[in-house]
Design an enzyme around this catalytic site. Sequence first.
Site, PDB file in Angstrom:
ATOM      1  N   SER A   1       1.153  -1.070   0.115  1.00 52.51           N
ATOM      2  CA  SER A   1       0.497  -0.160  -0.086  1.00 52.51           C
ATOM      3  C   SER A   1       0.570   1.486  -0.122  1.00 52.51           C
ATOM      4  O   SER A   1       1.601   1.462   0.754  1.00 52.51           O
ATOM      5  CB  SER A   1      -1.010   0.053   0.950  1.00 52.51           C
ATOM      6  OG  SER A   1      -0.256   0.264   2.414  1.00 52.51           O
ATOM      7  N   CYS A   2       0.202   2.294  -0.805  1.00 56.33           N
ATOM      8  CA  CYS A   2       1.159   3.347  -0.455  1.00 56.33           C
ATOM      9  C   CYS A   2      -0.292   4.541  -0.705  1.00 56.33           C
ATOM     10  O   CYS A   2      -1.762   4.267  -1.591  1.00 56.33           O
ATOM     11  CB  CYS A   2       1.447   3.901  -1.700  1.00 56.33           C
ATOM     12  SG  CYS A   2       3.584   3.287  -1.238  1.00 56.33           S
ATOM     13  N   ASP A   3      -0.416   6.095  -0.576  1.00 57.40           N
ATOM     14  CA  ASP A   3      -1.373   6.997  -0.853  1.00 57.40           C
ATOM     15  C   ASP A   3      -0.519   7.524  -0.714  1.00 57.40           C
ATOM     16  O   ASP A   3       0.423   8.645  -0.214  1.00 57.40           O
ATOM     17  CB  ASP A   3      -2.360   6.693   0.598  1.00 57.40           C
ATOM     18  CG  ASP A   3      -2.859   5.312   0.450  1.00 57.40           C
ATOM     19  OD1 ASP A   3      -4.028   5.617  -0.161  1.00 57.40           O
ATOM     20  OD2 ASP A   3      -3.259   4.879   1.519  1.00 57.40           O
TER      21      ASP A   3
END
Length: 441
Positions: A27-29
């Site tokens: 995940s990354c945002d």
Amino acid sequence: MERWHERDTLISTSPQMASWSPDIPCSCDCFVSVPPASAIPAVIFAKNSDRPREEVQEVVFVPAGTHVPGSRLLCTYIEVEQVSKTHAAILSRPSWLWGAEMGANEHGVCIGNEAVWTKEPVGTGEALLGMDLLRLALERGSSAQEALHVITGLLERYGQGGSCWEDPMPFCYHNTFLLADRTEAWVLETAGRLWAAQRIPEGAHNISNQLSIGTDISAEHPELRPHARAQGWWGGQGAFDFAQIFSLTQQPVRMEAAKARFRAGRELLQQRQGGITAEVMMGILRSKESGICMDSGGFRTMASMVSVLPQDPTQPCVHFLTATPDPSRSVFKPFIFGVGAAQVPQVLSPTFGAQDPVRSLPRFQTQVDRRHALYRGHQVALGLMESEQDRGQQLRQKQRDLEQEGLEAVRGLLAREWAPPPQELGGLFQAFVEKESRAYA
């Protein structure tokens, strides 16, 4: 709609599919606010870098450079042709590789990347990592759109591929990117060597680990639609929805989880439309309830970044970086390009030369200690926060006070109430890293 036809040929990678397990967290945002969504006349960029929890992320300053024509440049796995001039950049990167998870250059260009899986197979052959493409774009692009051109050109010529973590078992993915400068932002999403891009001229926008560009395509690879039609994914008539056509029919568990983070991020941005500031972005990156600030299984938010890019070109861009894990218990420290800008040793990991596991073949057969000085101090502070309530609260308050000091300095600078000499401005990040180190000591 513009179509950019790329030149040169793709260097093929292995056709073997990289295995993907739903147990592997990813995940990354990335977030951006373009006026009028921002509270001030500035584009505001932010990213959480979620990576393996044992990985160390360092902050690297790369000075501008001139290079011999025809020279070669070694990235993480492969060499590419160097260009004659490169821009200064500040990078937050996993310390074992050449590229970066996020960063900015002296022209006010910011980029963050995300892992993504699509219907296009992910090869395990070594090529350019998405993180390599990000750094190359910062070193070569003087605007968000120019940086986008850099990525798509290199993608066409060299391809993307190779393991994206420091482990004997390969972990491979394709990439999406959020690019921003003082005037606009772009989303670039890739599937192998194919890509689609969307311009964000105003408003707030976010990306997570999924394709998000639908029918609003501002630019695309010339073979994107013919390829989709040849594969039977699109009939050739009607709307061309990139995300719908290229997304996997059966989404892995973690990509389904990314949808929830994407929706939560979008809602948090919408709640503050017209009032988004650097502090608001920091708050979003610290949101644990939404999963944006991640601490799940083998992955964790290992570093964070928020950038303020004033539309007034006479004002400096300011980049806040943590260089430590968990933004909810880290300090965002301001960096400004200037005369005194230099590498800060406390946030630079040790190097291991030819004995580095990433350089020894076969790769990643051993492990080394890549912790830099600030990381070590921060780990001790985190332990005290968890084990000694009073001491932990004192340390957390010191973190808040230090971060507030940096925010107040930047507010005064952008309001033209504070005009330090260029040398002091360039050394701002160093000064705050030293203050944080003393707080932990």
